[in-house]
Design an enzyme around this catalytic site. Sequence first.
Site, PDB file in Angstrom:
ATOM      1  N   GLY A 187      19.341  21.021 -24.387  1.00 53.70           N
ATOM      2  CA  GLY A 187      19.018  22.875 -25.048  1.00 53.70           C
ATOM      3  C   GLY A 187      17.570  23.209 -24.708  1.00 53.70           C
ATOM      4  O   GLY A 187      18.306  24.316 -24.525  1.00 53.70           O
ATOM      5  N   ASP A 188      16.732  22.602 -24.177  1.00 54.69           N
ATOM      6  CA  ASP A 188      15.445  23.260 -24.015  1.00 54.69           C
ATOM      7  C   ASP A 188      15.822  23.991 -22.926  1.00 54.69           C
ATOM      8  O   ASP A 188      15.039  25.219 -22.248  1.00 54.69           O
ATOM      9  CB  ASP A 188      14.321  22.559 -24.006  1.00 54.69           C
ATOM     10  CG  ASP A 188      13.869  22.883 -26.092  1.00 54.69           C
ATOM     11  OD1 ASP A 188      14.128  23.651 -26.664  1.00 54.69           O
ATOM     12  OD2 ASP A 188      12.922  21.605 -26.591  1.00 54.69           O
ATOM     13  N   THR A 189      15.947  22.588 -21.459  1.00 55.02           N
ATOM     14  CA  THR A 189      15.796  22.900 -20.726  1.00 55.02           C
ATOM     15  C   THR A 189      16.710  23.874 -19.711  1.00 55.02           C
ATOM     16  O   THR A 189      16.844  24.689 -18.420  1.00 55.02           O
ATOM     17  CB  THR A 189      16.213  21.712 -19.461  1.00 55.02           C
ATOM     18  OG1 THR A 189      15.169  20.723 -19.958  1.00 55.02           O
ATOM     19  CG2 THR A 189      16.189  21.863 -18.069  1.00 55.02           C
TER      20      THR A 189
END
Length: 416
Positions: A187-189
Site C-alpha cells: 500500500g505504501d509503495t
Amino acid sequence: MRTDPTDTPDTTADASPAGGSGALDGVRVVELGSLIAGPFGARLLGDMGADVVKIEAPGSPDPLRGWGQAEVDGHRFLWTVYARNKRAVTLDLRAPAGRELFLDLIATTDVVVENFRPGTLERLDLGWDVLSERNPGLILVRVSGYGQTGPQAARPGYASVAEAVSGLRHLNGYPDQPPPRLALSLGDTLAGMFAAQGALAALYRRTVTGTGQVVDVALTEACLAIQESVIPDYAMGGVVRGPSGTRLDGIAPSNVYPTADESLVVIGANQDTVFRRLCGAMGRPDLADDPRFATHGARGTNQDEIDRLIAEWTATIDRADLLALLDEAGVVAGPINTVADIVDDPQLRARGMLVEHPDDRIGRTVLGPGVVPVLHGSPGSVRSSAPPRPGHHNAEVFGALRDPEALARLREEGIL
C-alpha cells in the site's frame, strides 16, 4: 548528460552529486515525513534526476534507516535504496528560526513531498496557504492514510490497514482462509508511485498555468485504484469478488503448475492464439477445438478441467525442459524465482535493473534495484549513495541560505 536515444541506458551508480543527469535535472524536491510512502515517491523523482533534499528532525532520524532484514555492522539496507540520490539535512520545523529557514528553502523548491498525518503542517503554521504564498509555483504532494478531506481524514494510516480497508487484502489468498499480505508494504509503495505520478502531472500543468497545486494521495485510494473491474462488477452484477488462490477466476489457463522435479512454473495461455500453441506443445492440438476450451469464455467456465489436464502434462517434465519447450512454442511461461534467482537473471542484468549502490556506512557497494522506467533520451540513474547520517548535507544545502555564523548558531540551538 545527454545521450543518443539509441544508446543503452546507463544505470550504473556513481558518486556524482544529486541533481545530475535525468529527465528531472533542475527540479528540486524537498522530502518531509518518514518511512515508506512519501520517501518512495521522492525516491522515484530522484531516480529521474531531481535534486531531493530529505529533512529529518534533529535527534529523530527516519526509522527507515534501521529497516531491512539483512544486517552488516549494525546497518540495514532499506535505507540504501530508498534514500539514494538524496541529500540529508536536519531541521526543527517547530522552532521559529527553523520554520523561517524552511520557508527560505521552499522559495527555491519545485515539489514538497510529505506524508505526515493530515493537519500536521497546519499545526506548524506551514499549511498550503503559507507555502504557496512564499512560492506560488510550489507543488505540495501530500500522502496520508485516507486523504486530506472527508470524515476519516484525520485518522492515522498504515499500508497494512489501507490494503484491508480498500478491499485489496480481501482479494488475496485462498477462499475460506484469512487473507495474507504480500511480504512488502504494498500500500505504501502504490501510494508513493501515485505521488510521483501526481507530482509529474502537476509539474507539467505548471508550465501551462505558472502556478503550483496540492497533490492529495491516500493509501486506501492507491490500493483501490488498481482493482480493475471489482467495483463495476459489483455495481452492475452484484459480484463480490474474492480470493482465487493461484489463479484468476474465469481467466484460463493462467495458473501455477507442477513439474517433474518438484518445482513450479507459471503458464499464462488464456489468449486463444497462445492457448492453441500450448495445446500443440502438449501434443494435444485437439483441445484447442474442443467446445469446452475453444474460447476464452468456455475455458473460464471449465477452468478446473483445463488446469487439471495441463498439470498432468507439466508434472511429467523437469522445469528447465518444460520452460524451454514452452518458449520454443511461443507460450508465455516462467519460473517462480526467488531473489537468489533474480540477482543472476541475465535479462535484468542486461537492462541495468541490478545496480551497485555505494553505501558509505559500510564502505562498500550494495546491490539494489535499478531505475524504472527506462528513458532512453534522458535516463535516470543511481547517482549518489544514501546519506550515511542525518544532517550530512546541512552545510551544502543551507549554506546557500545562511552564512556560516548563522548556521553555527542554529546548530548550537539544536535547530539543525
